[in-house]
Design a protein around this motif. Structure first.
Motif, PDB file in Angstrom:
ATOM      1  N   SER A   1       0.833  -1.205   0.000  1.00  0.00           N
ATOM      2  CA  SER A   1       0.000   0.000   0.000  1.00  0.00           C
ATOM      3  C   SER A   1       0.868   1.256   0.000  1.00  0.00           C
ATOM      4  N   ALA A   2       1.982   1.234   0.740  1.00  0.00           N
ATOM      5  CA  ALA A   2       2.890   2.387   0.721  1.00  0.00           C
ATOM      6  C   ALA A   2       3.543   2.527  -0.650  1.00  0.00           C
TER       7      ALA A   2
ATOM      8  N   GLN B   1       1.027   4.084  -2.849  1.00  0.00           N
ATOM      9  CA  GLN B   1       0.828   5.483  -2.501  1.00  0.00           C
ATOM     10  C   GLN B   1       1.908   6.363  -3.111  1.00  0.00           C
TER      11      GLN B   1
ATOM     12  N   THR C   1      -5.720  10.776  -1.307  1.00  0.00           N
ATOM     13  CA  THR C   1      -5.520   9.700  -0.349  1.00  0.00           C
ATOM     14  C   THR C   1      -5.716  10.204   1.069  1.00  0.00           C
TER      15      THR C   1
ATOM     16  N   THR D   1      -8.625   9.136   3.762  1.00  0.00           N
ATOM     17  CA  THR D   1      -8.180   8.634   5.060  1.00  0.00           C
ATOM     18  C   THR D   1      -8.775   9.450   6.190  1.00  0.00           C
TER      19      THR D   1
ATOM     20  N   MET E   1      -8.368  -1.501  -2.193  1.00  0.00           N
ATOM     21  CA  MET E   1      -7.156  -0.954  -2.799  1.00  0.00           C
ATOM     22  C   MET E   1      -6.843  -1.637  -4.126  1.00  0.00           C
TER      23      MET E   1
ATOM     24  N   THR F   1      -6.627   0.614  -7.441  1.00  0.00           N
ATOM     25  CA  THR F   1      -5.379   0.671  -8.203  1.00  0.00           C
ATOM     26  C   THR F   1      -5.626   0.303  -9.662  1.00  0.00           C
TER      27      THR F   1
ATOM     28  N   TYR G   1      -6.446   2.642   2.085  1.00  0.00           N
ATOM     29  CA  TYR G   1      -5.167   2.943   2.728  1.00  0.00           C
ATOM     30  C   TYR G   1      -5.372   3.344   4.190  1.00  0.00           C
TER      31      TYR G   1
ATOM     32  N   TRP H   1      -4.071   1.255   7.609  1.00  0.00           N
ATOM     33  CA  TRP H   1      -3.215   1.871   8.610  1.00  0.00           C
ATOM     34  C   TRP H   1      -3.904   2.007   9.963  1.00  0.00           C
TER      35      TRP H   1
END
Length: 425
Positions: free
Chosen positions: A34-35, A38, A66, A70, A97, A101, A124, A128
């Motif tokens: 995911s990072a 991002q 994003t 969030t 995600m 994507t 995302y 987290w």
């Protein structure tokens, strides 16, 4: 109980333990990917800007999408994960995600691209927030999550820039969507016994309890200031550095390599802080990271050529590795009446706000005042956050010394009493 039943119980316990370890490993992989997804947008943002004719403000909207999503989902996801468990939310986030994507890969205009980034941001934020309690590792596990994100921050820009330059924008995005599907399927297939919901801690009473509450509030405020500093500088750099390097003649692959080099400093710094354990989770370390970051922004204020920009990017990214790795355990380790999920959710809300305001503000400031002025304004905000954290650090140390003298406890005994939820790595 028969011997056969005893063997079955032992075998089931072994499988549960092994499944739990594999589950945490897959959660780390989900955070890493995911990072990567991002930050994969950063080196190719100039390509999107040229293809769709995006203004600076519209580029800021895409990069801030994003954070905006969030901001909306973090608190609900954290509350639900504390009360009902995090596994279902984490699985839903992985699928969301993956779809988002793939949607970004197929986006043909600005609205479609923005919608895909908003959907990705929702997943995302859920990962987290809910994915942290799902690991069942407590506050020490949060530092490892940041380290995993650092690895993703290295791989994402490098792979995205290189693959997009040679194969097109869609290829790295579709490959990432497949990765999300595989990881989420692995998480769903594991038969792991769900952990208990994070308890709500009763507020301690008495003089010593009052000191703990005060310290918890200072730690949380310091963590918030660290996230503000890290989030604002991330958003501004993500928007302006690629545009400035692209204007200087750098390709998407070269921009990706620059961010990958900076990402390596993040991964190394985060791993070192995580290895230091609770010794690094304090306000003085937070102040040091904020000071280095604010000072490094001067390179972008006074110079616009590639070398100082890349140097600024690397130094500020290394400083952010300290801030991100320390801030989450700092906020969650002393929770005064809130669960880990709620504490993480609060920090995610703060990060999301900076992730929205940073690129949008930088885009507007760069259009009207120029990129150096945008970095200068960011530096001023970071200095203000540093001043707040430094003001919190002095009473923290004074109260700790007073508590040790007043209660007649050796320093190491008092330290164990005051940090009951943190363990050495």
């Amino acid at each position: 109980m028969s011997e056969t039943n005893e063997e079955e119980i032992v075998l089931q316990a072994t499988r549960t333990t092994a499944g739990g370890k594999l589950f945490r490993l897959l959660i780390g992989a989900l955070i890493l990917v995911s990072a990567a997804a991002q930050f994969a947008l950063v080196p190719v943002m100039p390509v999107y800007a040229r293809r769709f004719g995006l203004s600076g403000f519209e580029q800021g909207m895409v990069l801030g999408a994003t954070g905006l999503a969030t901001l909306v989902v973090s608190v609900p996801a954290g509350t639900l994960s504390d009360r009902f468990g995090a596994r279902r939310i984490t699985l839903a986030a992985g699928l969301l995600m993956a779809l988002a994507t793939a949607g970004q890969a197929l986006a043909g205009d600005f609205p479609a691209l923005l919608a895909a980034r908003l959907a990705f941001g929702a997943g995302y934020g859920m990962v987290w927030t809910a994915g942290q309690p799902a690991q069942a590792g407590g506050p020490p596990a949060l530092g490892g999550s940041v380290a995993a994100a650092g690895v993703g921050g290295v791989a994402g820009p490098a792979a995205s820039g290189a693959l997009a330059q040679s194969l097109g924008l869609a290829v790295p995005l579709l490959a990432t969507a497949v990765g999300f599907v595989l990881i989420t399927a692995g998480l769903a297939a594991l038969a792991v016994r769900p952990g208990p919901a994070a308890p709500y801690q009763a507020s301690p009473s008495g003089r010593r309890g009052g000191h703990r509450i005060g310290q918890a509030q200072r730690d949380l405020a310091g963590a918030v200031a660290a996230v503000v500093t890290a989030g604002l500088s991330t958003g501004v750099s993500a928007l302006l550095v690629p545009a400035m390097l692209h204007a200087a003649g750098a390709s998407s692959g070269q921009i990706g390599l620059a961010f990958a080099a900076a990402g390596i400093t993040f991964a190394v710094g985060s791993a070192l802080i995580a290895a230091a354990g609770r010794r690094a989770v304090n306000l003085p370390v937070t102040c040091a990271g904020m000071l280095v970051l604010a000072a490094a922004l001067t390179l972008a204020v006074v110079g616009t050529t590639p070398l100082p920009l890349i140097a600024m990017l690397c130094v500020t990214t290394a400083a952010r590795s300290v801030l991100w790795t320390v801030s989450y355990p700092l906020a969650a380790g002393r929770g005064a009446g809130a669960g880990v999920g709620a504490s993480v959710g609060l920090l995610n809300v703060v990060w999301a706000a900076t992730a929205v305001l940073g690129p949008l503000g930088a885009g507007l400031a760069a259009e009207h005042l120029g990129a150096p002025a945008a970095f200068g304004l960011t530096q001023a905000a970071c200095v203000a956050a540093l001043a707040v954290t430094a003001a919190l650090t002095w009473p923290s140390a004074r109260i700790r010394r007073a508590g040790q003298v007043g209660h007649g406890l050796p320093a190491e005994v008092e330290h164990r009493h005051r940090l009951p939820s943190r363990a050495d790595p």
